[in-house]
Scaffold this active site. Structure first.
Site, PDB file in Angstrom:
ATOM      1  CG  ASN A 199     -11.110  -1.398   7.106  1.00 40.15           C
ATOM      2  OD1 ASN A 199     -10.722  -1.828   8.169  1.00 40.15           O
ATOM      3  ND2 ASN A 199     -12.786  -2.491   7.215  1.00 40.15           N
ATOM      4  CG  HIS A 203      -7.411   5.057   1.813  1.00 40.96           C
ATOM      5  ND1 HIS A 203      -7.953   6.148   1.959  1.00 40.96           N
ATOM      6  CD2 HIS A 203      -7.505   3.559   1.704  1.00 40.96           C
ATOM      7  CE1 HIS A 203      -9.340   5.401   2.393  1.00 40.96           C
ATOM      8  NE2 HIS A 203      -8.712   4.531   2.791  1.00 40.96           N
ATOM      9  CG  ASN A 219     -14.657   2.975   4.851  1.00 38.22           C
ATOM     10  OD1 ASN A 219     -15.372   3.085   4.994  1.00 38.22           O
ATOM     11  ND2 ASN A 219     -13.336   2.190   3.658  1.00 38.22           N
ATOM     12  CG  ASP A 269      -6.857   9.755   2.591  1.00 38.20           C
ATOM     13  OD1 ASP A 269      -7.912   9.168   1.124  1.00 38.20           O
ATOM     14  OD2 ASP A 269      -6.680   8.817   3.255  1.00 38.20           O
ATOM     15  CE1 TYR A 283      -3.665  -2.606   0.297  1.00 38.96           C
ATOM     16  CE2 TYR A 283      -2.034  -3.594   1.978  1.00 38.96           C
ATOM     17  CZ  TYR A 283      -4.142  -3.539   1.103  1.00 38.96           C
ATOM     18  OH  TYR A 283      -4.361  -4.503   1.661  1.00 38.96           O
TER      19      TYR A 283
END
Length: 205
Positions: free
Chosen positions: A79, A32, A125, A104, A27
């Site tokens: 989340n 994100h 989230n 973000d 990631y």
């Protein structure tokens, strides 16, 4: 001198500054994860290493703008960010009003900032999780990462996509402003922070 340094190192944090993102190399560099990236930039300027593990997070402590701070990067995925901040806040007895969050925002163009002292999740989230555990009254710095190119484009796929070179530059050029905005917020200068850094703006020298 030794005694003074010892006191600084062991002082209890008065603030939490958290960057939101997803852990793991997969990631890294995605939209994100810009909260992680902005916090890493500020931490390097403040001389704080975010390497220790606790509170389901990586963290580091130090002094920023005359305040003892805990810099926090939850490692529970976006989340599930809420419990991490709650654990750290409970441990150090830090009220939610002193938990500053960087994250973000797809509703803002790349590099545009928006500072708020409270608010709803707006479909994010990570914020949904924070609000579920902390309520809405935590200060935040939203970092624009740009919206989907088409309405039908999957939002989940979009926030896990990577930036163009121009988008990345526009955002990284604002990291000094994110850092300075954090410093103003820690000094209870929220009006000045919003006036100076909300919107497109320009990084100060």
């Amino acid at each position: 001198m030794f005694f003074k340094n010892w006191k600084t190192r062991t002082a209890s944090p008065q603030w939490i500054i958290a960057g939101l993102g997803n852990p793991g190399k997969k990631y890294g560099g995605t939209r994100h994860n810009i909260g992680f990236d902005a916090l890493d930039f500020a931490a390097s300027r403040w001389g704080i290493d975010i390497k220790r593990a606790k509170f389901d997070a990586l963290y580091g402590t130090g002094q920023v703008a005359g305040q003892e701070v805990l810099l926090l990067k939850p490692q529970t995925f976006m989340n599930l960010s809420g419990p991490s901040l709650q654990k750290a806040g409970d441990y150090y007895d830090i009220p939610v009003e002193r938990m500053l969050v960087l994250f973000d925002d797809v509703s803002l163009p790349p590099g545009v900032l928006r500072i708020r002292l409270s608010g709803s999740a707006g479909g994010h989230n990570g914020l949904k999780s924070l609000i579920a555990f902390l309520g809405e009254d935590f200060p935040r710095v939203k970092i624009g990462v740009g919206d989907r190119p088409r309405p039908e484009y999957s939002l989940a796929d979009w926030v896990l996509s990577r930036f163009t070179q121009a988008e990345r530059k526009a955002i990284e050029d604002r990291f000094p402003d994110v850092q300075k905005a954090c410093e103003l917020l820690l000094q209870d200068e929220s009006t000045q922070a919003m006036s100076r850094y909300n919107g497109t703006g320009h990084a100060e020298p």
